[in-house]
Design a protein around this motif. Sequence first.
Motif, PDB file in Angstrom:
ATOM      1  N   ILE A 174      -6.342   2.351  -7.813  1.00 14.20           N
ATOM      2  CA  ILE A 174      -7.650   1.714  -7.611  1.00 14.20           C
ATOM      3  C   ILE A 174      -8.607   2.401  -8.588  1.00 14.20           C
ATOM      4  O   ILE A 174      -8.689   3.635  -8.614  1.00 14.20           O
ATOM      5  CB  ILE A 174      -8.161   1.903  -6.165  1.00 14.20           C
ATOM      6  CG1 ILE A 174      -7.062   1.574  -5.127  1.00 14.20           C
ATOM      7  CG2 ILE A 174      -9.438   1.094  -5.925  1.00 14.20           C
ATOM      8  CD1 ILE A 174      -6.554   0.193  -5.106  1.00 14.20           C
ATOM      9  N   ASN A 225      -5.163   9.033  -2.287  1.00 15.41           N
ATOM     10  CA  ASN A 225      -4.396   7.812  -2.011  1.00 15.41           C
ATOM     11  C   ASN A 225      -4.926   6.617  -2.800  1.00 15.41           C
ATOM     12  O   ASN A 225      -4.142   5.783  -3.265  1.00 15.41           O
ATOM     13  CB  ASN A 225      -4.408   7.498  -0.502  1.00 15.41           C
ATOM     14  CG  ASN A 225      -3.339   8.276   0.237  1.00 15.41           C
ATOM     15  OD1 ASN A 225      -2.220   8.444  -0.259  1.00 15.41           O
ATOM     16  ND2 ASN A 225      -3.662   8.754   1.426  1.00 15.41           N
ATOM     17  N   LEU A 226      -6.235   6.522  -2.951  1.00 10.98           N
ATOM     18  CA  LEU A 226      -6.777   5.402  -3.737  1.00 10.98           C
ATOM     19  C   LEU A 226      -6.346   5.528  -5.191  1.00 10.98           C
ATOM     20  O   LEU A 226      -5.932   4.550  -5.813  1.00 10.98           O
ATOM     21  CB  LEU A 226      -8.304   5.330  -3.604  1.00 10.98           C
ATOM     22  CG  LEU A 226      -8.749   4.402  -2.455  1.00 10.98           C
ATOM     23  CD1 LEU A 226      -8.839   5.096  -1.133  1.00 10.98           C
ATOM     24  CD2 LEU A 226     -10.029   3.693  -2.784  1.00 10.98           C
ATOM     25  N   GLU A 227      -6.419   6.767  -5.715  1.00 12.37           N
ATOM     26  CA  GLU A 227      -5.996   6.977  -7.115  1.00 12.37           C
ATOM     27  C   GLU A 227      -4.514   6.652  -7.269  1.00 12.37           C
ATOM     28  O   GLU A 227      -4.105   5.994  -8.219  1.00 12.37           O
ATOM     29  CB  GLU A 227      -6.247   8.422  -7.527  1.00 12.37           C
ATOM     30  CG  GLU A 227      -7.687   8.661  -7.926  1.00 12.37           C
ATOM     31  CD  GLU A 227      -7.995  10.137  -8.078  1.00 12.37           C
ATOM     32  OE1 GLU A 227      -7.073  10.930  -8.367  1.00 12.37           O
ATOM     33  OE2 GLU A 227      -9.175  10.498  -7.899  1.00 12.37           O
ATOM     34  N   ASN A 277      -2.823   4.592  -5.712  1.00 13.35           N
ATOM     35  CA  ASN A 277      -2.627   3.135  -5.682  1.00 13.35           C
ATOM     36  C   ASN A 277      -3.308   2.446  -6.865  1.00 13.35           C
ATOM     37  O   ASN A 277      -3.491   1.236  -6.865  1.00 13.35           O
ATOM     38  CB  ASN A 277      -3.146   2.564  -4.357  1.00 13.35           C
ATOM     39  CG  ASN A 277      -2.152   2.746  -3.233  1.00 13.35           C
ATOM     40  OD1 ASN A 277      -1.298   1.892  -2.998  1.00 13.35           O
ATOM     41  ND2 ASN A 277      -2.229   3.870  -2.541  1.00 13.35           N
ATOM     42  N   ILE A 318       0.868  -1.180   0.000  1.00 10.54           N
ATOM     43  CA  ILE A 318       0.000   0.000   0.000  1.00 10.54           C
ATOM     44  C   ILE A 318       0.902   1.225   0.000  1.00 10.54           C
ATOM     45  O   ILE A 318       1.702   1.412   0.922  1.00 10.54           O
ATOM     46  CB  ILE A 318      -0.899   0.004   1.253  1.00 10.54           C
ATOM     47  CG1 ILE A 318      -1.801  -1.227   1.247  1.00 10.54           C
ATOM     48  CG2 ILE A 318      -1.709   1.295   1.345  1.00 10.54           C
ATOM     49  CD1 ILE A 318      -2.627  -1.391   2.516  1.00 10.54           C
ATOM     50  N   ILE A 375      -7.798   0.873   0.568  1.00 12.22           N
ATOM     51  CA  ILE A 375      -6.757   0.451  -0.388  1.00 12.22           C
ATOM     52  C   ILE A 375      -6.405  -1.017  -0.137  1.00 12.22           C
ATOM     53  O   ILE A 375      -6.302  -1.823  -1.065  1.00 12.22           O
ATOM     54  CB  ILE A 375      -5.493   1.334  -0.263  1.00 12.22           C
ATOM     55  CG1 ILE A 375      -5.844   2.791  -0.562  1.00 12.22           C
ATOM     56  CG2 ILE A 375      -4.389   0.830  -1.187  1.00 12.22           C
ATOM     57  CD1 ILE A 375      -4.766   3.781  -0.171  1.00 12.22           C
ATOM     58  N   LYS A 435      -6.833  -4.076  -2.789  1.00 15.29           N
ATOM     59  CA  LYS A 435      -5.690  -4.886  -3.251  1.00 15.29           C
ATOM     60  C   LYS A 435      -5.829  -6.345  -2.815  1.00 15.29           C
ATOM     61  O   LYS A 435      -5.144  -7.220  -3.338  1.00 15.29           O
ATOM     62  CB  LYS A 435      -4.381  -4.293  -2.720  1.00 15.29           C
ATOM     63  CG  LYS A 435      -4.108  -2.921  -3.323  1.00 15.29           C
ATOM     64  CD  LYS A 435      -2.663  -2.501  -3.216  1.00 15.29           C
ATOM     65  CE  LYS A 435      -2.447  -1.233  -4.040  1.00 15.29           C
ATOM     66  NZ  LYS A 435      -1.063  -0.867  -4.203  1.00 15.29           N
ATOM     67  N   LEU A 467       1.343   5.065   0.502  1.00 14.33           N
ATOM     68  CA  LEU A 467       0.509   5.980   1.270  1.00 14.33           C
ATOM     69  C   LEU A 467       1.172   7.311   1.548  1.00 14.33           C
ATOM     70  O   LEU A 467       2.338   7.371   1.927  1.00 14.33           O
ATOM     71  CB  LEU A 467       0.212   5.301   2.614  1.00 14.33           C
ATOM     72  CG  LEU A 467      -1.050   5.761   3.299  1.00 14.33           C
ATOM     73  CD1 LEU A 467      -2.270   5.314   2.514  1.00 14.33           C
ATOM     74  CD2 LEU A 467      -1.109   5.221   4.704  1.00 14.33           C
TER      75      LEU A 467
END
Length: 303
Positions: free
Chosen positions: A213, A207-209, A211, A136, A181, A185, A138
Amino acid sequence: MKWIHVNARFEADDMALAEELVAQIFFDLDLKGVVCEVPLPEPDEGFGSNALAQPDTHSISGYLPDLSTSDLLFADIKKKADALKGINVTLSTRIVDDQDWAESWKDFFFVTRITDTLVIRPSWREFEPKPGDVVIDLDPGMAFGTGTHETTAMCLALVQEQITPGASFLDVGTGSGILMIAAAKLGAGTLKGLDNDEAAVQIAGKNLEHNRISPQSFEIRCTTLDRYPHEKFDLVVANILAEVIISILPEIHSRLAPGGRAILSGIIIAWEERVKTALEDNGFTLVKTTTQGEWVALVAELV
Ligand SMILES: C[S@@+](CC[C@H](N)C(=O)[O-])C[C@H]1O[C@@H](n2cnc3c(N)ncnc32)[C@H](O)[C@@H]1O
Protein backbone atom coordinates in the motif's frame (compact mmCIF):
# COMPACT_ATOMS: atom_id res chain seq x y z
CA MET A 1 14.65 -13.82 29.28
CA LYS A 2 12.19 -16.37 30.68
CA TRP A 3 8.42 -15.81 30.66
CA ILE A 4 5.49 -17.47 32.40
CA HIS A 5 2.85 -18.61 29.95
CA VAL A 6 -0.52 -18.29 31.73
CA ASN A 7 -3.43 -20.19 30.22
CA ALA A 8 -7.03 -19.77 31.37
CA ARG A 9 -9.42 -22.41 30.04
CA PHE A 10 -13.02 -21.41 30.65
CA GLU A 11 -16.56 -22.69 30.37
CA ALA A 12 -19.76 -20.65 30.63
CA ASP A 13 -23.24 -20.44 29.13
CA ASP A 14 -22.29 -17.20 27.39
CA MET A 15 -18.85 -17.96 25.95
CA ALA A 16 -18.46 -14.59 24.17
CA LEU A 17 -19.07 -12.67 27.38
CA ALA A 18 -16.76 -15.07 29.26
CA GLU A 19 -14.02 -14.51 26.66
CA GLU A 20 -14.34 -10.76 27.08
CA LEU A 21 -14.26 -10.87 30.89
CA VAL A 22 -11.34 -13.30 31.16
CA ALA A 23 -9.35 -11.37 28.54
CA GLN A 24 -10.04 -8.16 30.47
CA ILE A 25 -8.33 -9.66 33.56
CA PHE A 26 -5.25 -10.39 31.45
CA PHE A 27 -5.27 -6.88 29.94
CA ASP A 28 -5.85 -5.20 33.34
CA LEU A 29 -2.83 -7.00 34.79
CA ASP A 30 -0.77 -6.10 31.71
CA LEU A 31 -0.02 -9.63 30.48
CA LYS A 32 1.80 -9.56 27.15
CA GLY A 33 0.90 -11.37 23.94
CA VAL A 34 -2.69 -12.04 24.97
CA VAL A 35 -4.49 -14.32 22.51
CA CYS A 36 -7.92 -15.95 22.55
CA GLU A 37 -7.78 -19.57 21.43
CA VAL A 38 -11.14 -20.68 20.14
CA PRO A 39 -11.95 -24.06 18.59
CA LEU A 40 -12.53 -23.45 14.88
CA PRO A 41 -13.98 -25.72 12.22
CA GLU A 42 -11.31 -27.81 10.50
CA PRO A 43 -9.48 -25.73 7.87
CA ASP A 44 -10.46 -26.35 4.26
CA GLU A 45 -8.99 -29.36 2.52
CA GLY A 46 -5.97 -28.59 0.39
CA PHE A 47 -4.10 -26.69 3.05
CA GLY A 48 -1.77 -29.66 3.32
CA SER A 49 1.07 -29.09 5.72
CA ASN A 50 -0.52 -25.85 6.89
CA ALA A 51 -3.20 -27.77 8.73
CA LEU A 52 -1.71 -27.84 12.19
CA ALA A 53 -3.50 -28.81 15.38
CA GLN A 54 -6.20 -26.44 16.60
CA PRO A 55 -7.31 -25.82 20.21
CA ASP A 56 -10.15 -28.06 21.41
CA THR A 57 -11.34 -25.74 24.18
CA HIS A 58 -11.82 -21.99 24.64
CA SER A 59 -8.94 -20.38 26.42
CA ILE A 60 -7.07 -17.11 26.84
CA SER A 61 -3.28 -17.09 27.03
CA GLY A 62 -0.85 -14.40 28.01
CA TYR A 63 2.68 -13.95 29.30
CA LEU A 64 4.20 -12.59 32.51
CA PRO A 65 7.91 -11.90 32.83
CA ASP A 66 9.42 -14.54 35.15
CA LEU A 67 10.31 -12.22 38.06
CA SER A 68 10.17 -12.46 41.84
CA THR A 69 6.82 -10.61 41.77
CA SER A 70 5.17 -13.03 39.33
CA ASP A 71 3.62 -15.19 42.07
CA LEU A 72 1.72 -12.19 43.39
CA LEU A 73 0.44 -11.32 39.93
CA PHE A 74 -0.61 -14.90 39.30
CA ALA A 75 -2.47 -14.94 42.64
CA ASP A 76 -4.25 -11.77 41.53
CA ILE A 77 -5.29 -13.38 38.22
CA LYS A 78 -6.62 -16.39 40.15
CA LYS A 79 -8.56 -14.20 42.61
CA LYS A 80 -10.18 -12.21 39.79
CA ALA A 81 -10.95 -15.36 37.76
CA ASP A 82 -12.52 -17.07 40.79
CA ALA A 83 -14.71 -14.01 41.34
CA LEU A 84 -16.29 -14.26 37.86
CA LYS A 85 -19.88 -15.41 38.37
CA GLY A 86 -21.09 -18.27 36.15
CA ILE A 87 -17.68 -18.75 34.51
CA ASN A 88 -15.61 -21.79 35.37
CA VAL A 89 -11.94 -20.87 34.84
CA THR A 90 -9.03 -23.34 35.04
CA LEU A 91 -5.61 -21.71 35.20
CA SER A 92 -2.29 -23.30 34.31
CA THR A 93 1.25 -21.99 33.85
CA ARG A 94 4.51 -23.03 32.23
CA ILE A 95 7.88 -21.35 31.80
CA VAL A 96 8.93 -20.53 28.24
CA ASP A 97 11.79 -18.76 26.48
CA ASP A 98 11.26 -15.38 24.86
CA GLN A 99 11.60 -16.72 21.32
CA ASP A 100 9.05 -19.49 21.91
CA TRP A 101 6.10 -17.34 22.90
CA ALA A 102 6.68 -14.73 20.23
CA GLU A 103 5.97 -17.41 17.62
CA SER A 104 3.65 -19.95 19.32
CA TRP A 105 0.33 -18.25 18.42
CA LYS A 106 1.17 -18.72 14.72
CA ASP A 107 0.13 -22.37 14.92
CA PHE A 108 -3.50 -21.27 15.23
CA PHE A 109 -3.65 -18.85 12.31
CA PHE A 110 -4.60 -20.26 8.90
CA VAL A 111 -5.48 -18.98 5.44
CA THR A 112 -9.07 -17.76 5.87
CA ARG A 113 -11.58 -17.01 3.13
CA ILE A 114 -13.78 -14.21 4.48
CA THR A 115 -16.07 -13.69 1.47
CA ASP A 116 -16.21 -15.21 -2.03
CA THR A 117 -13.24 -13.07 -3.03
CA LEU A 118 -11.59 -11.73 0.13
CA VAL A 119 -8.86 -13.93 1.63
CA ILE A 120 -6.49 -13.49 4.59
CA ARG A 121 -3.12 -15.18 4.15
CA PRO A 122 -0.80 -15.36 7.16
CA SER A 123 2.57 -14.33 5.76
CA TRP A 124 4.14 -17.70 6.73
CA ARG A 125 1.56 -19.85 4.86
CA GLU A 126 1.28 -20.70 1.18
CA PHE A 127 -1.83 -19.96 -0.84
CA GLU A 128 -2.75 -20.14 -4.54
CA PRO A 129 -5.34 -17.40 -5.21
CA LYS A 130 -8.26 -17.90 -7.63
CA PRO A 131 -8.81 -15.30 -10.37
CA GLY A 132 -10.50 -12.29 -8.76
CA ASP A 133 -9.29 -13.05 -5.24
CA VAL A 134 -8.25 -10.08 -3.12
CA VAL A 135 -5.55 -11.39 -0.79
CA ILE A 136 -4.48 -9.67 2.43
CA ASP A 137 -1.00 -10.79 3.54
CA LEU A 138 -0.80 -10.49 7.27
CA ASP A 139 1.59 -10.91 10.15
CA PRO A 140 -0.47 -9.58 13.06
CA GLY A 141 2.38 -9.97 15.54
CA MET A 142 1.03 -9.15 18.97
CA ALA A 143 -1.70 -6.86 17.57
CA PHE A 144 -5.35 -7.92 17.37
CA GLY A 145 -6.73 -8.62 13.92
CA THR A 146 -6.09 -11.93 12.22
CA GLY A 147 -9.45 -12.05 10.45
CA THR A 148 -10.43 -15.23 12.27
CA HIS A 149 -12.32 -13.40 15.00
CA GLU A 150 -16.00 -12.92 14.17
CA THR A 151 -15.85 -9.18 14.85
CA THR A 152 -13.05 -8.70 12.30
CA ALA A 153 -14.58 -11.08 9.75
CA MET A 154 -17.87 -9.15 9.82
CA CYS A 155 -16.01 -5.84 9.45
CA LEU A 156 -14.09 -7.16 6.45
CA ALA A 157 -17.24 -8.33 4.69
CA LEU A 158 -18.97 -5.01 5.45
CA VAL A 159 -15.98 -2.97 4.25
CA GLN A 160 -16.12 -4.92 0.98
CA GLU A 161 -19.84 -4.23 0.70
CA GLN A 162 -19.84 -0.55 1.74
CA ILE A 163 -16.64 0.84 0.22
CA THR A 164 -16.98 3.07 -2.84
CA PRO A 165 -14.14 3.75 -5.31
CA GLY A 166 -11.80 6.46 -4.03
CA ALA A 167 -13.56 6.65 -0.64
CA SER A 168 -11.78 8.22 2.32
CA PHE A 169 -11.49 5.61 5.08
CA LEU A 170 -10.85 5.87 8.83
CA ASP A 171 -10.11 2.82 11.00
CA VAL A 172 -10.56 3.50 14.73
CA GLY A 173 -8.56 0.86 16.66
CA THR A 174 -6.67 -0.49 13.66
CA GLY A 175 -4.82 -3.32 15.50
CA SER A 176 -2.91 -5.25 12.83
CA GLY A 177 -4.13 -2.83 10.13
CA ILE A 178 -6.18 -5.59 8.53
CA LEU A 179 -9.20 -3.40 7.77
CA MET A 180 -7.06 -0.62 6.28
CA ILE A 181 -5.38 -3.13 3.98
CA ALA A 182 -8.75 -4.52 2.92
CA ALA A 183 -10.09 -1.01 2.27
CA ALA A 184 -7.00 -0.13 0.20
CA LYS A 185 -7.21 -3.29 -1.89
CA LEU A 186 -10.96 -2.80 -2.39
CA GLY A 187 -10.53 0.69 -3.84
CA ALA A 188 -10.37 3.26 -1.00
CA GLY A 189 -8.59 6.51 -1.85
CA THR A 190 -7.08 7.83 1.38
CA LEU A 191 -6.58 5.63 4.44
CA LYS A 192 -6.24 6.87 7.99
CA GLY A 193 -5.94 4.69 11.06
CA LEU A 194 -5.44 5.15 14.77
CA ASP A 195 -4.85 2.96 17.78
CA ASN A 196 -4.09 3.74 21.40
CA ASP A 197 -1.46 0.97 21.45
CA GLU A 198 1.91 2.04 20.00
CA ALA A 199 2.85 -1.59 19.22
CA ALA A 200 -0.27 -1.96 17.08
CA VAL A 201 0.57 1.25 15.20
CA GLN A 202 4.04 -0.11 14.34
CA ILE A 203 2.70 -3.53 13.29
CA ALA A 204 -0.11 -2.02 11.20
CA GLY A 205 2.36 0.21 9.36
CA LYS A 206 4.56 -2.77 8.52
CA ASN A 207 1.57 -4.79 7.33
CA LEU A 208 0.40 -2.01 5.02
CA GLU A 209 3.90 -1.68 3.56
CA HIS A 210 4.15 -5.47 3.21
CA ASN A 211 0.90 -5.36 1.19
CA ARG A 212 2.45 -2.70 -1.05
CA ILE A 213 0.00 0.00 0.00
CA SER A 214 1.60 3.27 -1.09
CA PRO A 215 3.00 5.13 1.95
CA GLN A 216 1.59 8.33 0.41
CA SER A 217 -1.95 6.98 0.70
CA PHE A 218 -2.02 6.06 4.39
CA GLU A 219 -1.30 7.46 7.84
CA ILE A 220 -1.55 5.69 11.21
CA ARG A 221 -1.37 7.55 14.53
CA CYS A 222 -1.08 6.43 18.12
CA THR A 223 -3.99 8.31 19.67
CA THR A 224 -7.69 8.17 20.49
CA LEU A 225 -10.51 9.56 18.35
CA ASP A 226 -11.27 12.51 20.64
CA ARG A 227 -7.72 13.81 19.97
CA TYR A 228 -7.87 13.10 16.26
CA PRO A 229 -8.14 15.98 13.72
CA HIS A 230 -11.65 16.89 12.59
CA GLU A 231 -11.41 15.52 9.06
CA LYS A 232 -14.40 14.04 7.23
CA PHE A 233 -14.50 10.44 5.96
CA ASP A 234 -16.79 8.47 3.66
CA LEU A 235 -16.38 5.28 5.69
CA VAL A 236 -15.41 4.99 9.37
CA VAL A 237 -14.90 1.57 10.96
CA ALA A 238 -14.58 0.89 14.68
CA ASN A 239 -14.12 -2.68 15.90
CA ILE A 240 -13.81 -1.96 19.63
CA LEU A 241 -15.87 -2.93 22.65
CA ALA A 242 -19.49 -1.75 22.76
CA GLU A 243 -18.87 0.54 25.75
CA VAL A 244 -16.07 2.33 23.85
CA ILE A 245 -18.18 2.58 20.69
CA ILE A 246 -21.02 4.22 22.60
CA SER A 247 -18.63 6.70 24.18
CA ILE A 248 -17.11 7.77 20.84
CA LEU A 249 -20.31 7.98 18.76
CA PRO A 250 -20.34 11.82 18.86
CA GLU A 251 -16.69 11.80 17.66
CA ILE A 252 -17.56 9.40 14.83
CA HIS A 253 -20.61 11.49 13.92
CA SER A 254 -18.54 14.65 13.53
CA ARG A 255 -16.08 12.87 11.22
CA LEU A 256 -18.56 11.46 8.72
CA ALA A 257 -18.85 13.22 5.37
CA PRO A 258 -22.39 13.81 4.04
CA GLY A 259 -23.69 10.40 2.93
CA GLY A 260 -20.87 8.68 4.84
CA ARG A 261 -21.35 5.49 6.80
CA ALA A 262 -19.96 3.92 9.97
CA ILE A 263 -19.32 0.20 10.50
CA LEU A 264 -19.41 -0.64 14.20
CA SER A 265 -18.28 -4.03 15.46
CA GLY A 266 -17.01 -5.67 18.66
CA ILE A 267 -20.54 -5.65 20.09
CA ILE A 268 -21.71 -8.72 21.98
CA ILE A 269 -25.39 -9.51 21.49
CA ALA A 270 -26.22 -8.49 25.06
CA TRP A 271 -25.14 -4.93 24.17
CA GLU A 272 -26.86 -4.70 20.75
CA GLU A 273 -29.92 -2.76 21.90
CA ARG A 274 -27.86 -0.33 24.01
CA VAL A 275 -25.67 0.50 20.99
CA LYS A 276 -28.73 0.88 18.74
CA THR A 277 -30.35 3.27 21.23
CA ALA A 278 -27.10 5.25 21.47
CA LEU A 279 -26.98 5.47 17.66
CA GLU A 280 -30.47 6.98 17.61
CA ASP A 281 -29.61 9.37 20.46
CA ASN A 282 -26.54 10.54 18.54
CA GLY A 283 -28.28 11.29 15.24
CA PHE A 284 -27.53 8.10 13.28
CA THR A 285 -29.89 5.92 11.25
CA LEU A 286 -29.30 2.18 11.35
CA VAL A 287 -28.72 0.79 7.84
CA LYS A 288 -27.84 -2.84 8.51
CA THR A 289 -27.28 -5.40 11.28
CA THR A 290 -25.19 -8.57 10.84
CA THR A 291 -24.54 -11.29 13.39
CA GLN A 292 -21.88 -14.01 13.71
CA GLY A 293 -21.83 -16.25 16.75
CA GLU A 294 -22.36 -14.05 19.80
CA TRP A 295 -21.28 -10.88 18.01
CA VAL A 296 -23.14 -8.13 16.17
CA ALA A 297 -21.87 -5.57 13.64
CA LEU A 298 -23.90 -2.53 12.65
CA VAL A 299 -23.81 -0.15 9.68
CA ALA A 300 -25.14 3.34 10.36
CA GLU A 301 -25.34 6.67 8.54
CA LEU A 302 -26.15 10.23 9.50
CA VAL A 303 -29.88 11.05 9.82
C1 LIG B 1 -10.70 -5.60 18.63
S1 LIG B 1 -9.23 -4.82 18.11
C2 LIG B 1 -9.63 -4.50 16.39
C3 LIG B 1 -8.44 -4.60 15.47
C4 LIG B 1 -8.77 -4.55 13.99
N1 LIG B 1 -9.33 -3.27 13.61
C5 LIG B 1 -9.75 -5.65 13.63
O1 LIG B 1 -10.87 -5.35 13.24
O2 LIG B 1 -9.38 -6.82 13.75
C6 LIG B 1 -9.41 -3.23 18.86
C7 LIG B 1 -8.19 -2.33 18.71
O3 LIG B 1 -8.57 -1.06 19.22
C8 LIG B 1 -7.57 -0.53 20.04
N2 LIG B 1 -8.27 0.33 20.99
C9 LIG B 1 -9.00 -0.02 22.08
N3 LIG B 1 -9.57 1.06 22.64
C10 LIG B 1 -9.19 2.13 21.88
C11 LIG B 1 -9.46 3.52 21.94
N4 LIG B 1 -10.22 4.05 22.89
N5 LIG B 1 -8.93 4.32 21.00
C12 LIG B 1 -8.14 3.80 20.01
N6 LIG B 1 -7.85 2.50 19.91
C13 LIG B 1 -8.37 1.66 20.82
C14 LIG B 1 -6.86 -1.74 20.63
O4 LIG B 1 -5.51 -1.43 20.95
C15 LIG B 1 -6.98 -2.75 19.51
O5 LIG B 1 -5.85 -2.73 18.65
